[in-house]
Enzyme design. Structure first.
Site, PDB file in Angstrom:
ATOM      1  N   ASP A   8       0.887  -1.163   0.000  1.00 23.76           N
ATOM      2  CA  ASP A   8       0.000   0.000   0.000  1.00 23.76           C
ATOM      3  C   ASP A   8       0.925   1.213   0.000  1.00 23.76           C
ATOM      4  O   ASP A   8       1.502   1.560   1.020  1.00 23.76           O
ATOM      5  CB  ASP A   8      -0.884  -0.027   1.257  1.00 23.76           C
ATOM      6  CG  ASP A   8      -1.707   1.253   1.417  1.00 23.76           C
ATOM      7  OD1 ASP A   8      -1.721   2.086   0.487  1.00 23.76           O
ATOM      8  OD2 ASP A   8      -2.327   1.407   2.486  1.00 23.76           O
ATOM      9  N   LYS A  70       2.543  10.858  -3.721  1.00 20.95           N
ATOM     10  CA  LYS A  70       1.476  10.110  -4.392  1.00 20.95           C
ATOM     11  C   LYS A  70       0.547  11.045  -5.169  1.00 20.95           C
ATOM     12  O   LYS A  70       0.029  10.690  -6.222  1.00 20.95           O
ATOM     13  CB  LYS A  70       0.684   9.328  -3.344  1.00 20.95           C
ATOM     14  CG  LYS A  70      -0.391   8.421  -3.901  1.00 20.95           C
ATOM     15  CD  LYS A  70      -0.966   7.561  -2.800  1.00 20.95           C
ATOM     16  CE  LYS A  70      -2.032   6.607  -3.287  1.00 20.95           C
ATOM     17  NZ  LYS A  70      -2.476   5.705  -2.201  1.00 20.95           N
ATOM     18  N   GLU A 147      -7.581  -0.004  -4.218  1.00 21.97           N
ATOM     19  CA  GLU A 147      -7.522  -0.060  -2.751  1.00 21.97           C
ATOM     20  C   GLU A 147      -8.791  -0.640  -2.119  1.00 21.97           C
ATOM     21  O   GLU A 147      -8.690  -1.496  -1.240  1.00 21.97           O
ATOM     22  CB  GLU A 147      -7.195   1.324  -2.179  1.00 21.97           C
ATOM     23  CG  GLU A 147      -5.747   1.720  -2.462  1.00 21.97           C
ATOM     24  CD  GLU A 147      -5.426   3.173  -2.185  1.00 21.97           C
ATOM     25  OE1 GLU A 147      -6.288   3.893  -1.646  1.00 21.97           O
ATOM     26  OE2 GLU A 147      -4.304   3.598  -2.523  1.00 21.97           O
ATOM     27  N   ASP A 169     -13.749   4.365   3.413  1.00 21.68           N
ATOM     28  CA  ASP A 169     -12.328   4.714   3.554  1.00 21.68           C
ATOM     29  C   ASP A 169     -12.195   6.213   3.839  1.00 21.68           C
ATOM     30  O   ASP A 169     -12.389   7.045   2.959  1.00 21.68           O
ATOM     31  CB  ASP A 169     -11.607   4.337   2.246  1.00 21.68           C
ATOM     32  CG  ASP A 169     -10.144   4.749   2.240  1.00 21.68           C
ATOM     33  OD1 ASP A 169      -9.632   5.225   3.273  1.00 21.68           O
ATOM     34  OD2 ASP A 169      -9.500   4.603   1.178  1.00 21.68           O
TER      35      ASP A 169
END
Ligand code: AMP
Length: 565
Positions: A8, A70, A147, A169
């Site tokens: 991850d 990211k 994800e 999430d």
């Protein structure tokens, strides 16, 4: 058999996991931590630091420290350090190389292959950049997985038949709700909703505002002009917030604040109840989006089998209680939300190592896709949440006599007026058979491939003239409606102003002017309700906030300035 790791590669932290003895396990790094900060730094001596060592020196070496890379994946930008330019892929590769080394040390064998999880709404470019980062780090990326699917996979499929799983999430800055159906080895995304500006950072801001206001009332001192103190307050409230997830009351203390000739103490007890009231509206927003996703997926009619939580902010007790109430789910799967994505990637990696095709993922388009027609109206060709891959054609025609060319304007969004949606691209189809208006037949074909990339083609059925383009639909963001984007921009203006205050004299005058101009520009766009400009302002304000955080060396919020390549 060589082992394949699951990774991850997060905005804040990176987690690596592997299957061991039939169970997915997180691999601790060389310091024994399960989470490695996604931070890379270049020391003055020329060493590259990654993880804790990079984060710990960030404040004193802000200009050479890079975090949140990211967010830049797939963008044509670079960080320049000592005259050398580093792409986001290269910076990410430093992080991947470190977790690869840690995994090798833990496993006692070389690791060459990995599965990496990315946000479901990562574009094709961002996915390719992630594969490239792996390659630079010496890893073959066997699969890029989404994800939420990883989280659902880590939760596991229980029992027979179709399981309906909702993945909630809530991280530091973003929120995503995904509804999946799992049946045996098949996972199908049925619907998803998201918000690009909803998460822990917002809760910190709300708590900081409350603490500063209370301190002002009590002591008469306004800390909002003191950049160093304000920064300490932000760090303090984050710790308080985290403590309130496990306790019903937490203290929030900053002793010996110098105020004129005396020193005062900032000391409050904050009750969970008070914190809950502060964040309730924002949490309710995430719940409303989750409910919409559940309705879009049709789960409301048949029931939800599991609710899987992911992201650090999903540990907040209020989130659990409101979610349970709203969705009518009794059981909330609380697999460690910081680790669940890496664990799911490890499950997938193991399946690949054993040559099983474990996951067959079907995804959906996040926005309706369509074209503009003559009177500025938007015609939807693929409605939101259509499963991909998909292909559709529709026949259009000309609006005037002897028209020999048409412009095809491709958009995404939900508004019936084209101008209120997001433009993805335009192209001209020429060589149309001349005739009376309404006669020519122009076939427009839309297809979206498994990576979520749309291809649009048009051709004149009679003359055979054709033209096509490939467009990249943007990540889904509920904030793209006019009302929500206004709210984002308003919040970002406030945030910019408070970060600007924190930065104080650290900001050079030309940048200070740039910030003032941008805020004025954004306010004008708000007054005009100009969605297109507001969207540009949102991006610019976010960049400014990142910049300000670099200048103040705020821990965990550092980011090197990238210059367009
Ligand atoms: P992520 O993006 O998933 O790493 O989540 C990071 C966010 O989760 C940050 O805003 C943290 O402050 C927040 N966070 C982490 N642990 C907790 C906790 N126990 N309670 C509340 N928020 C938390």
């Amino acid at each position: 058999m060589a082992r394949i790791i699951g990774i991850d590669l997060g905005t804040t932290n990176t987690v690596v996991a592997v299957m061991e003895g039939g169970e997915a396990r997180v691999i601790p790094n060389d310091r024994g931590s399960r989470l490695t900060p996604s931070v890379v730094a270049f020391s003055p001596a020329g060493d590259v630091l990654v993880g804790e060592s990079a984060r710990n020196q960030a404040v004193v070496n802000a200009a050479r420290t890079i975090a949140h890379v990211k967010r830049k994946m797939g963008q044509p930008v670079a960080a320049e350090i000592d005259g050398k330019r580093h792409s986001p892929e290269e910076i990410s590769a430093f992080i991947l190389a470190k977790v690869k080394r840690d995994a090798e040390q833990y496993l006692g064998e070389e690791v060459r292959e990995a599965v990496i999880a990315v946000p479901a709404n990562f574009s094709d470019k961002q996915r390719k950049a992630t594969v490239e980062a792996g390659r630079i780090a010496g890893l073959t990326v066997l699969r890029i997985m989404n994800e939420p699917t990883a989280a659902a996979l880590a939760y596991g499929v229980r029992g027979d038949g179709v399981q309906r799983i909702v993945v909630y999430d809530l991280g530091g800055g973003t929120f995503d709700a995904t509804c999946l159906e799992a049946s045996g080895t098949h996972f199908t995304v049925k619907a998803s909703r998201g918000h690009s500006h909803l998460g822990g950072i917002d809760f910190d801001q709300l708590l900081a505002d409350r603490v500063l206001a209370r301190f002002r009332e009590q002591s008469g001192f306004d800390l909002s002009g003191d950049s160093v103190l304000l920064q300490q307050v932000y760090e303090l409230v984050e710790r308080t917030k985290i403590e309130l997830s496990s306790r019903t009351e937490a203290s929030c203390a900053l002793p010996f604040i110098a105020a004129g000739s005396q020193s005062v103490h900032l000391q409050f007890e904050i009750a969970r109840e008070e914190f809950n009231q502060l964040i309730s509206d924002r949490v309710q927003e995430s719940i409303a989006l989750t409910r919409s996703a559940v309705e879009d997926a049709g789960f409301d009619a048949v029931g939800i089998d599991a609710l899987v939580l992911s992201g650090g902010s999903s540990r907040i007790p209020l989130v659990h209680s409101l979610l349970r109430e709203a969705l009518g789910v009794n059981e909330v799967a609380l697999v460690n939300p910081d680790e669940i994505v890496a664990l799911g990637a490890a499950v997938q990696a193991n399946a690949l190592a054993q040559s099983q095709q474990l996951i067959h993922l079907r995804d959906v388009v996040s926005y309706s896709l369509g074209v503009e027609i003559d009177n500025g109206r938007f015609v939807r060709l693929l409605p939101k949440n259509t499963q991909i891959p998909v292909e559709i054609t529709r026949v259009f025609t000309t609006v005037s006599d002897n028209q020999d060319a048409v412009e095809i304007h491709v958009l995404q969004g939900e508004h019936p007026e084209a101008g209120r949606n997001e433009s993805l691209g335009r192209f001209l189809l020429t060589g149309i058979r001349e005739g009376s208006r309404g006669e020519p037949r122009i076939e427009v074909a839309f297809s979206v491939d498994a990576d979520g990339i749309a291809h649009v083609g048009a051709h004149d059925v009679d003359t055979g003239a054709r033209q096509n383009i490939t467009v990249h639909p943007s990540p889904e963001d509920e904030g793209d409606g006019s009302r929500q984007i206004r709210r984002h921009v308003e919040v970002l203006i406030d945030r910019t102003i408070s970060r600007r205050r924190v930065a104080g004299t650290m900001v050079d005058p030309s940048f200070a002017r740039e910030i003032e101009d941008l805020i004025a520009h954004a306010r004008r766009a708000l007054a005009r309700d100009d969605v297109k400009t507001l969207r540009e302002c949102r991006l610019a304000l976010e960049t400014v906030i990142d910049e300000l955080m670099i200048q103040t060396g705020e821990a965990g919020g550092l980011q090197e300035r990238y210059e367009g390549a």
